[in-house]
Design a protein around this motif. Structure first.
Motif, PDB file in Angstrom:
ATOM      1  N   PHE A 142      35.021  54.196  -0.642  1.00  0.00           N
ATOM      2  CA  PHE A 142      34.600  54.984  -1.799  1.00  0.00           C
ATOM      3  C   PHE A 142      33.663  54.224  -2.740  1.00  0.00           C
ATOM      4  CE2 PHE A 142      38.594  57.131  -0.593  1.00  0.00           C
ATOM      5  CZ  PHE A 142      38.121  58.424  -0.466  1.00  0.00           C
ATOM      6  N   LYS A 143      33.659  52.906  -2.683  1.00  0.00           N
ATOM      7  CA  LYS A 143      32.825  52.131  -3.606  1.00  0.00           C
ATOM      8  C   LYS A 143      31.345  52.207  -3.245  1.00  0.00           C
ATOM      9  CE  LYS A 143      32.810  47.643  -3.411  1.00  0.00           C
ATOM     10  NZ  LYS A 143      33.249  46.231  -3.404  1.00  0.00           N
ATOM     11  N   ASN A 144      31.020  52.760  -2.082  1.00  0.00           N
ATOM     12  CA  ASN A 144      29.627  52.826  -1.635  1.00  0.00           C
ATOM     13  C   ASN A 144      28.900  54.067  -2.136  1.00  0.00           C
ATOM     14  OD1 ASN A 144      29.790  50.422  -0.032  1.00  0.00           O
ATOM     15  ND2 ASN A 144      30.914  51.590   1.515  1.00  0.00           N
ATOM     16  N   PHE A 145      29.588  54.922  -2.916  1.00  0.00           N
ATOM     17  CA  PHE A 145      28.986  56.155  -3.378  1.00  0.00           C
ATOM     18  C   PHE A 145      28.469  56.035  -4.806  1.00  0.00           C
ATOM     19  CE2 PHE A 145      31.794  57.526   0.040  1.00  0.00           C
ATOM     20  CZ  PHE A 145      30.952  58.367   0.770  1.00  0.00           C
ATOM     21  N   THR A 146      27.476  56.851  -5.116  1.00  0.00           N
ATOM     22  CA  THR A 146      26.949  56.905  -6.483  1.00  0.00           C
ATOM     23  C   THR A 146      27.973  57.530  -7.415  1.00  0.00           C
ATOM     24  OG1 THR A 146      24.758  57.256  -5.503  1.00  0.00           O
ATOM     25  CG2 THR A 146      24.973  57.609  -7.881  1.00  0.00           C
ATOM     26  N   VAL A 147      28.653  58.553  -6.939  1.00  0.00           N
ATOM     27  CA  VAL A 147      29.684  59.234  -7.725  1.00  0.00           C
ATOM     28  C   VAL A 147      30.659  59.888  -6.747  1.00  0.00           C
ATOM     29  CG1 VAL A 147      28.341  61.365  -7.907  1.00  0.00           C
ATOM     30  CG2 VAL A 147      30.100  60.901  -9.585  1.00  0.00           C
ATOM     31  N   VAL A 148      31.925  59.952  -7.155  1.00  0.00           N
ATOM     32  CA  VAL A 148      32.969  60.579  -6.342  1.00  0.00           C
ATOM     33  C   VAL A 148      33.505  61.782  -7.107  1.00  0.00           C
ATOM     34  CG1 VAL A 148      35.240  60.314  -5.282  1.00  0.00           C
ATOM     35  CG2 VAL A 148      33.600  58.427  -5.201  1.00  0.00           C
ATOM     36  N   ILE A 149      33.605  62.925  -6.423  1.00  0.00           N
ATOM     37  CA  ILE A 149      34.139  64.151  -7.012  1.00  0.00           C
ATOM     38  C   ILE A 149      35.456  64.468  -6.307  1.00  0.00           C
ATOM     39  CG2 ILE A 149      33.693  66.584  -7.493  1.00  0.00           C
ATOM     40  CD1 ILE A 149      30.676  65.869  -6.875  1.00  0.00           C
ATOM     41  N   ALA A 150      36.513  64.646  -7.062  1.00  0.00           N
ATOM     42  CA  ALA A 150      37.829  64.911  -6.482  1.00  0.00           C
ATOM     43  C   ALA A 150      38.354  66.245  -6.992  1.00  0.00           C
ATOM     44  CB  ALA A 150      38.806  63.795  -6.850  1.00  0.00           C
ATOM     45  N   LEU A 161      43.349  56.150  -6.440  1.00  0.00           N
ATOM     46  CA  LEU A 161      41.898  56.364  -6.365  1.00  0.00           C
ATOM     47  C   LEU A 161      41.250  56.060  -7.711  1.00  0.00           C
ATOM     48  CD1 LEU A 161      39.433  57.498  -4.750  1.00  0.00           C
ATOM     49  CD2 LEU A 161      39.978  59.722  -5.768  1.00  0.00           C
ATOM     50  N   SER A 162      41.865  56.511  -8.782  1.00  0.00           N
ATOM     51  CA  SER A 162      41.339  56.266 -10.121  1.00  0.00           C
ATOM     52  C   SER A 162      41.246  54.771 -10.405  1.00  0.00           C
ATOM     53  CB  SER A 162      42.246  56.955 -11.149  1.00  0.00           C
ATOM     54  OG  SER A 162      41.955  56.529 -12.456  1.00  0.00           O
ATOM     55  N   LYS A 163      42.297  54.039 -10.085  1.00  0.00           N
ATOM     56  CA  LYS A 163      42.298  52.587 -10.326  1.00  0.00           C
ATOM     57  C   LYS A 163      41.216  51.897  -9.496  1.00  0.00           C
ATOM     58  CE  LYS A 163      47.210  52.155 -11.526  1.00  0.00           C
ATOM     59  NZ  LYS A 163      48.517  51.578 -11.122  1.00  0.00           N
ATOM     60  N   HIS A 164      41.102  52.299  -8.238  1.00  0.00           N
ATOM     61  CA  HIS A 164      40.130  51.669  -7.347  1.00  0.00           C
ATOM     62  C   HIS A 164      38.697  51.879  -7.830  1.00  0.00           C
ATOM     63  CE1 HIS A 164      38.174  50.301  -3.716  1.00  0.00           C
ATOM     64  NE2 HIS A 164      37.665  51.511  -3.479  1.00  0.00           N
ATOM     65  N   LEU A 165      38.354  53.113  -8.187  1.00  0.00           N
ATOM     66  CA  LEU A 165      36.992  53.397  -8.628  1.00  0.00           C
ATOM     67  C   LEU A 165      36.707  52.801  -9.999  1.00  0.00           C
ATOM     68  CD1 LEU A 165      36.579  57.099  -7.420  1.00  0.00           C
ATOM     69  CD2 LEU A 165      35.786  54.994  -6.332  1.00  0.00           C
ATOM     70  N   TRP A 166      37.713  52.682 -10.851  1.00  0.00           N
ATOM     71  CA  TRP A 166      37.537  52.030 -12.153  1.00  0.00           C
ATOM     72  C   TRP A 166      37.154  50.568 -11.969  1.00  0.00           C
ATOM     73  CZ3 TRP A 166      37.247  53.617 -17.117  1.00  0.00           C
ATOM     74  CH2 TRP A 166      37.424  52.673 -18.126  1.00  0.00           C
ATOM     75  N   GLU A 167      37.832  49.900 -11.048  1.00  0.00           N
ATOM     76  CA  GLU A 167      37.524  48.491 -10.778  1.00  0.00           C
ATOM     77  C   GLU A 167      36.131  48.335 -10.176  1.00  0.00           C
ATOM     78  OE1 GLU A 167      40.668  47.306  -8.227  1.00  0.00           O
ATOM     79  OE2 GLU A 167      42.205  47.270  -9.817  1.00  0.00           O
ATOM     80  N   CYS A 168      35.712  49.309  -9.364  1.00  0.00           N
ATOM     81  CA  CYS A 168      34.390  49.249  -8.723  1.00  0.00           C
ATOM     82  C   CYS A 168      33.277  49.778  -9.617  1.00  0.00           C
ATOM     83  CB  CYS A 168      34.410  50.053  -7.424  1.00  0.00           C
ATOM     84  SG  CYS A 168      35.609  49.501  -6.202  1.00  0.00           S
ATOM     85  N   ASN A 169      33.629  50.327 -10.779  1.00  0.00           N
ATOM     86  CA  ASN A 169      32.668  50.932 -11.711  1.00  0.00           C
ATOM     87  C   ASN A 169      31.879  52.054 -11.044  1.00  0.00           C
ATOM     88  OD1 ASN A 169      31.440  51.281 -14.204  1.00  0.00           O
ATOM     89  ND2 ASN A 169      29.832  49.793 -13.803  1.00  0.00           N
ATOM     90  N   VAL A 170      32.584  52.860 -10.261  1.00  0.00           N
ATOM     91  CA  VAL A 170      31.995  54.053  -9.651  1.00  0.00           C
ATOM     92  C   VAL A 170      32.501  55.270 -10.425  1.00  0.00           C
ATOM     93  CG1 VAL A 170      31.865  55.493  -7.580  1.00  0.00           C
ATOM     94  CG2 VAL A 170      31.853  52.998  -7.378  1.00  0.00           C
ATOM     95  N   PRO A 171      31.624  56.104 -10.952  1.00  0.00           N
ATOM     96  CA  PRO A 171      32.071  57.277 -11.712  1.00  0.00           C
ATOM     97  C   PRO A 171      32.929  58.215 -10.866  1.00  0.00           C
ATOM     98  CG  PRO A 171      29.725  56.883 -12.064  1.00  0.00           C
ATOM     99  CD  PRO A 171      30.147  55.990 -10.946  1.00  0.00           C
ATOM    100  N   LEU A 172      33.978  58.725 -11.480  1.00  0.00           N
ATOM    101  CA  LEU A 172      34.876  59.674 -10.836  1.00  0.00           C
ATOM    102  C   LEU A 172      34.905  60.955 -11.655  1.00  0.00           C
ATOM    103  CD1 LEU A 172      37.154  60.527  -8.855  1.00  0.00           C
ATOM    104  CD2 LEU A 172      38.762  59.367 -10.380  1.00  0.00           C
TER     105      LEU A 172
END
Length: 552
Positions: A142-150, A161-172
């Motif tokens: 998931f860290k390879n995306f510009t933005v993730v929509i759930a 998922l929220s914790k993972h993307l927060w650490e990667c600084n990927v918008p959710l």
């Protein structure tokens, strides 16, 4: 009953709308012509960012496909759908992109195929596995995306998922549509915006501190000595500067208050006489000059929000991990320290004037803007090289755009991820809370996500009677509020819990379409770094046709 269509395209493109296309313009290539209207909103550079974006959608629900549809049509680069579910009769009843003969097939695969038909410029892929399985077995996926929509995620998947993307600084972007209710929530650790596109922006004329070339041009014109024809074609900026100097000579001060500006306006009204005598009516350019008094006669300062950005530690002491935005801010900071002002915007408002004088004045502003942008670019390049960045990390065109919009820079920072309890008194403050508004559903919808994770089904679906699930939902809501350290005087109304439970997790396409368009707008803002994204949650209640935003 929902009508059955033999071809889903006919719902988007009725025969009456499928007329012959207009002839191609020789000045535009096919892609520019195709995206002409949106290019006027975010320009070529915004479209380029959109075309390079990689978007991930988790769960191809009715809401999920509506969000993705509104991103595929304007031309995102690529998308990937992660969904392990098979198409059911319920999906057919709510999802615009699914047909009766699709029941039992992979929802991710069918949705991907249908969405790709909307725009051949877009690439699409799918993973026929659950988000939980993907997150567990491929953690860097998931860290390879510009933005993730759930969409329609249970809490047991949303939290990691929220914790993972927060650490990667990927918008959710988390969104859910259930019955007549829905919400969108953004999780963004840091998001920078150069072009906020403010509704109202005053012209940047710098009449209080003109640089030598501008002052020389403005001082060379004696407005009162001009003949009637020349005077009527003199740019309003020249007129305004002329009478501003007369005002300063008379009062030995710069007009600041309303009364002082009114005095300046009266000087402009009283003095357009000239060698040919007074005009029969006040000329248009003098009217424009009077109008500009309120917006352009002010001291040039650095706006507070821009000063806060320039004083940020990322700007003051950039590091190897610093984003190009902050490197440009560091160079801009040095310029402001030396000059005391932001770079000249370099543009003039339309005004009544002859072509020669207007173009000459415009070139003076543009030349100064280009010179300042070039100096800031050279300094930003030096800083970038010193930090070990590549030669293309910062381009001259980016710096020019940055300098032009330096007065409207914006930085958005989230204070916590969705997985964390809201900060006490900050995320769900009661001074923002309306017990009768759509946001009152938020604790109920979050409790629904917890219920779905614990029971493997949304509330209202396990039994024909909704009372047992409603009772469990009330308990889940109370637990959530306790965990958030939120104490509601009136509590959450029982009818709101029953309203959510009676839907049984079902989506209505009209509600999903409305929310999908709103969510897609926010995703485009995040991708293009233009316009301010919402801060940070949106709620929609189709029962009362009302919506609201809340900072969570």
């Amino acid at each position: 009953m929902r009508p059955i269509y033999s071809n889903w395209k006919s719902r988007l493109f009725p025969k009456s709308d499928m007329s012959s296309p207009a002839p191609k313009s020789p000045e535009q290539n096919d892609k520019s012509k195709k995206y002409d209207r949106q290019l006027r909103l975010w320009g070529d550079h915004g479209q380029k960012l959109l075309g390079n974006a990689k978007v991930c959608l988790i769960n191809a629900t009715a809401l999920g496909t509506e969000v993705l549809k509104s991103l595929v049509l304007p031309g995102i680069g690529s998308f990937t759908i992660v969904d392990g579910e098979k198409i059911t009769e319920e999906d057919i009843g709510s999802n615009f992109f699914l047909e009766n003969d699709s029941v039992g097939l992979s929802r991710a695969q069918v949705a991907t195929q249908c969405l790709l038909e909307l725009n051949p410029d877009v690439r699409g892929d799918y993973i026929d596995e659950s988000a939980e399985h993907t997150l567990t077995n491929t953690q860097d996926f998931f860290k390879n995306f510009t933005v993730v929509i759930a969409t329609a995620l249970s809490e047991k998947v949303l939290i990691p998922l929220s914790k993972h993307l927060w650490e990667c600084n990927v918008p959710l972007v988390v969104c859910r549509s259930i019955g007549f209710i829905g919400y969108i929530q953004l999780q963004v650790k840091e998001h920078t915006v150069i072009e906020t596109h403010p509704d109202n922006q005053n012209p940047d004329l710098r009449l209080d501190c003109p640089w030598p070339a501008l002052e020389e041009f403005l001082d060379s014109i004696n407005v009162e000595a001009l003949d009637t024809k020349t005077r009527s074609h003199t740019p309003a900026v020249v007129i305004l500067h002329y009478f501003l100097k007369k005002y300063q000579e008379k009062y030995q001060s710069f007009p600041k208050t309303r009364q002082e500006k009114d005095a300046l306006k009266n000087m402009i009204r009283a003095c357009p006489v000239g060698p040919d005598g007074p005009p029969s009516v006040l000329e248009e350019n003098f009217e424009e000059a009077i109008h500009l008094v309120n917006t352009c006669i002010c001291k040039t300062t650095v706006p507070t929000h821009a000063r806060e950005i320039l004083d940020d530690k990322r700007c003051v002491t950039p590091t190897q991990n610093t984003a190009p935005f902050w490197v440009m801010c560091a160079a801009l900071r040095e310029h402001v320290e030396a000059e005391g002002t932001l770079p000249v915007r370099g543009s003039l408002p339309d005004m009544a004037a002859d072509t020669a004088s207007y173009v000459t004045l415009q070139q003076i502003y543009q030349k100064q803007a280009l010179a300042q942008a070039e100096a800031i670019y050279r300094r930003a390049s030096q800083i970038a090289r010193g930090l070990g960045m590549g030669p293309d990390a910062i381009t001259e065109s980016e710096v020019r755009l940055f300098c032009k919009h330096s007065s409207e820079l914006y930085v958005s920072r989230g204070n916590h991820c969705i997985a964390d309890p809201p900060p006490s008194g900050g995320a769900f403050r009661m001074d923002q809370y309306d017990p009768d508004g759509p946001a009152a559903y938020y604790p109920v919808l979050r409790a629904l996500e917890r219920f779905a994770g614990e029971c493997d089904a949304p509330p209202g679906r396990r039994d024909e009677r909704i009372e047992p699930d409603a009772a469990e939902m009330k308990t889940a809501v109370a637990r959530l509020l306790t965990e958030w350290n939120v104490h509601l005087q009136q509590g959450v109304a029982d009818e709101r819990v029953h309203e959510v439970c009676r839907y049984g997790g079902a989506e209505l396409h009209s509600v999903s379409a409305t929310l999908g368009g709103c969510a897609a707008h926010e995703v485009i803002k995040l991708i293009t770094h233009q316009y301010k994204p919402m801060n940070n949650a949106f709620f929609y209640d189709a029962i009362t046709c009302s919506s609201t935003t809340l900072c969570l």
